[in-house]
Design a protein around this motif. Structure first.
Motif, mmCIF file in Angstrom:
data_model
loop_
_atom_site.group_PDB
_atom_site.id
_atom_site.type_symbol
_atom_site.label_atom_id
_atom_site.label_comp_id
_atom_site.label_asym_id
_atom_site.label_seq_id
_atom_site.Cartn_x
_atom_site.Cartn_y
_atom_site.Cartn_z
ATOM 1 N N TYR A 31 0.521 -1.289 0.024
ATOM 2 C CA TYR A 31 0.081 0.179 -0.033
ATOM 3 C C TYR A 31 0.945 1.460 0.349
ATOM 4 O O TYR A 31 1.837 1.375 1.299
ATOM 5 N N VAL A 32 1.196 2.166 -1.310
ATOM 6 C CA VAL A 32 1.397 3.858 -0.899
ATOM 7 C C VAL A 32 0.799 4.263 -0.953
ATOM 8 O O VAL A 32 -0.261 4.151 -1.569
ATOM 9 N N SER A 33 1.120 5.454 -0.056
ATOM 10 C CA SER A 33 0.033 6.797 0.075
ATOM 11 C C SER A 33 0.932 7.604 -0.124
ATOM 12 O O SER A 33 1.960 8.201 -0.458
ATOM 13 N N ASP A 34 0.251 8.392 -1.396
ATOM 14 C CA ASP A 34 1.287 10.228 -1.837
ATOM 15 C C ASP A 34 -0.531 11.207 -1.247
ATOM 16 O O ASP A 34 -0.833 10.716 -1.776
ATOM 17 N N TYR A 35 0.812 11.559 -1.124
ATOM 18 C CA TYR A 35 0.431 13.226 -0.847
ATOM 19 C C TYR A 35 0.376 14.605 -1.394
ATOM 20 O O TYR A 35 -1.462 14.808 -1.682
ATOM 21 N N PHE A 36 0.894 14.375 -2.770
ATOM 22 C CA PHE A 36 0.625 15.319 -3.640
ATOM 23 C C PHE A 36 -0.736 14.684 -4.444
ATOM 24 O O PHE A 36 -1.819 15.759 -5.361
ATOM 25 N N ILE A 37 -0.851 13.910 -4.873
ATOM 26 C CA ILE A 37 -2.173 13.110 -5.576
ATOM 27 C C ILE A 37 -3.868 13.000 -5.038
ATOM 28 O O ILE A 37 -4.889 12.192 -5.150
ATOM 29 N N ASP A 38 -3.545 13.132 -2.941
ATOM 30 C CA ASP A 38 -4.534 11.843 -2.091
ATOM 31 C C ASP A 38 -4.871 11.080 -2.798
ATOM 32 O O ASP A 38 -6.011 10.447 -2.750
ATOM 33 N N GLU A 39 -3.651 10.376 -2.789
ATOM 34 C CA GLU A 39 -4.519 9.151 -3.310
ATOM 35 C C GLU A 39 -3.341 7.645 -2.637
ATOM 36 O O GLU A 39 -1.849 7.594 -2.141
ATOM 37 N N ILE A 40 -4.210 6.431 -2.452
ATOM 38 C CA ILE A 40 -3.249 5.035 -2.089
ATOM 39 C C ILE A 40 -3.415 4.750 -2.918
ATOM 40 O O ILE A 40 -4.489 3.985 -2.988
ATOM 41 N N LYS A 41 -2.279 3.611 -3.272
ATOM 42 C CA LYS A 41 -2.010 3.144 -4.123
ATOM 43 C C LYS A 41 -1.948 1.196 -4.010
ATOM 44 O O LYS A 41 -0.945 1.450 -2.633
ATOM 45 N N VAL A 42 -2.148 0.494 -4.438
ATOM 46 C CA VAL A 42 -2.125 -1.039 -3.714
ATOM 47 C C VAL A 42 -1.980 -1.762 -5.630
ATOM 48 O O VAL A 42 -2.340 -1.830 -6.581
ATOM 49 N N PHE A 43 -0.886 -2.109 -4.259
ATOM 50 C CA PHE A 43 0.221 -2.682 -5.445
ATOM 51 C C PHE A 43 0.511 -4.398 -5.130
ATOM 52 O O PHE A 43 0.271 -5.051 -4.686
ATOM 53 N N ASN A 44 0.231 -5.750 -6.039
ATOM 54 C CA ASN A 44 0.389 -7.105 -6.082
ATOM 55 C C ASN A 44 2.129 -7.518 -5.633
ATOM 56 O O ASN A 44 2.500 -7.328 -6.722
ATOM 57 N N PHE A 45 2.031 -8.413 -4.759
ATOM 58 C CA PHE A 45 4.026 -8.934 -4.421
ATOM 59 C C PHE A 45 3.097 -9.943 -6.254
ATOM 60 O O PHE A 45 5.013 -10.099 -6.673
ATOM 61 N N LEU A 46 2.205 -10.532 -6.529
ATOM 62 C CA LEU A 46 2.771 -11.527 -7.708
ATOM 63 C C LEU A 46 3.506 -10.442 -9.018
ATOM 64 O O LEU A 46 2.095 -9.386 -9.518
#
Length: 79
Positions: A46-61
């Motif tokens: 889970y990666v949060s970014d202040y500038f674009i107001d998002e939490i992005k979800v990435f999979n290890f696969l």
């Protein structure tokens, strides 16, 4: 590890050696202009970014590395 200078998420092995990195200051799912924090659970990053107001979800696969984004600019997007 979050590397704000590289706008990237860096995965390290147990000895601290970089084994994988992803992210940029461009456009697309791995776009992190102001990488704020990261966390992982159950094989997801889970990666949060202040500038674009998002939490992005990435999979290890590797077959499906980008899962979704949640936030003001993304609302909810899935691939």
């Amino acid at each position: 590890m979050a590397d704000r200078g590289r706008h990237a998420v860096i995965i390290l092995d147990q000895k601290g050696k970089e084994v994988l990195s992803f992210g940029s200051n461009g456009k697309g799912p791995s776009y992190f202009p102001r990488l704020t924090s990261i966390d992982s659970s159950s094989g997801k990053i889970y990666v949060s970014d202040y500038f674009i107001d998002e939490i992005k979800v990435f999979n290890f696969l590797p077959a499906k590395p980008y899962e979704a984004a949640f936030g003001e600019t993304a609302m909810v997007t899935e691939k």
